[in-house]
Design a protein around this motif. Structure first.
Motif, PDB file in Angstrom:
ATOM      1  N   GLY A 159     -16.837  12.216  42.377  1.00  0.00           N
ATOM      2  CA  GLY A 159     -16.473  13.190  43.399  1.00  0.00           C
ATOM      3  C   GLY A 159     -15.059  12.942  43.861  1.00  0.00           C
ATOM      4  O   GLY A 159     -14.289  12.212  43.231  1.00  0.00           O
ATOM      5  N   SER A 214     -19.071  14.955  47.118  1.00  0.00           N
ATOM      6  CA  SER A 214     -19.635  15.249  45.811  1.00  0.00           C
ATOM      7  C   SER A 214     -20.404  16.552  45.880  1.00  0.00           C
ATOM      8  O   SER A 214     -20.893  16.947  46.939  1.00  0.00           O
ATOM      9  N   ASP A 215     -20.516  17.229  44.759  1.00  0.00           N
ATOM     10  CA  ASP A 215     -21.288  18.464  44.684  1.00  0.00           C
ATOM     11  C   ASP A 215     -22.741  18.145  44.378  1.00  0.00           C
ATOM     12  O   ASP A 215     -23.048  17.119  43.775  1.00  0.00           O
ATOM     13  N   SER A 237     -21.106  22.824  52.105  1.00  0.00           N
ATOM     14  CA  SER A 237     -21.424  23.093  50.696  1.00  0.00           C
ATOM     15  C   SER A 237     -21.333  21.848  49.818  1.00  0.00           C
ATOM     16  O   SER A 237     -21.560  21.924  48.617  1.00  0.00           O
ATOM     17  N   THR A 238     -20.986  20.697  50.402  1.00  0.00           N
ATOM     18  CA  THR A 238     -20.872  19.467  49.620  1.00  0.00           C
ATOM     19  C   THR A 238     -21.753  18.375  50.220  1.00  0.00           C
ATOM     20  O   THR A 238     -22.358  18.547  51.263  1.00  0.00           O
TER      21      THR A 238
END
Length: 162
Positions: free
Chosen positions: A74, A96-97, A148-149
């Motif tokens: 990430g 990180s996703d 969103s992460t």
């Protein structure tokens, strides 16, 4: 986590944004009334308190044992290095996703693959926390969904000699 570690970590996060923008050489009063001195140059900062000293910067902090303590893939948001006599030696924040549970599972897998033993783990919805130990280091990992992460925070310390 001890209150001293929480206080130093909170102070580091609180003043890091101020220090990384180039404002430095200032004494700041935190919400609990503690005074900290911040010296920054735009790339990093040193925060001095009665409990010790923390150096905060972009990327992995100086001396971080990256060969012994693997971190998840990430974007490394930043890191800090405590003093040898402080409550922790290094802290790293990675974005990180993915799903928080999967990212924590990846962190756990990497640490166990590097010889760490998992200790207590706690799952609270989108927040996952665990303790890991090896012959050289103690690591606390927190993975939390943030927008969103997933934000993963590592606290690494060298255990006291027995």
């Amino acid at each position: 986590m001890t209150s001293k570690v929480r206080n130093l970590s909170a102070i580091a996060l609180l003043v890091a944004s101020l220090a990384l923008t180039g404002c430095g050489g200032k004494t700041v009063t935190t919400s609990d009334g503690s005074k900290v001195h911040v010296d920054g140059n735009g790339d990093g900062a040193t925060i001095k308190t009665d409990d010790g000293e923390i150096t905060v910067g972009k990327g992995l902090p100086d001396g971080f044992p990256k060969d012994d303590v693997p971190v998840v893939d990430g974007t490394i948001i930043g890191g800090s290095k405590g003093t040898d006599t402080g409550p922790y030696a290094w802290s790293v924040v990675v974005q990180s996703d993915g799903d928080a549970s999967d990212v924590f599972g990846d962190a756990k897998s990497k640490l166990e693959g590097a010889g760490f033993t998992a200790g207590q783990n706690m799952d609270m919805g989108e927040v996952h926390t665990g303790q890991f130990t090896s012959a050289k280091y103690e690591v606390s990992v927190n993975a939390a969904k943030t927008g969103s992460t997933v934000t993963v925070t590592y606290l690494v310390r060298v255990p006291p000699a027995s």
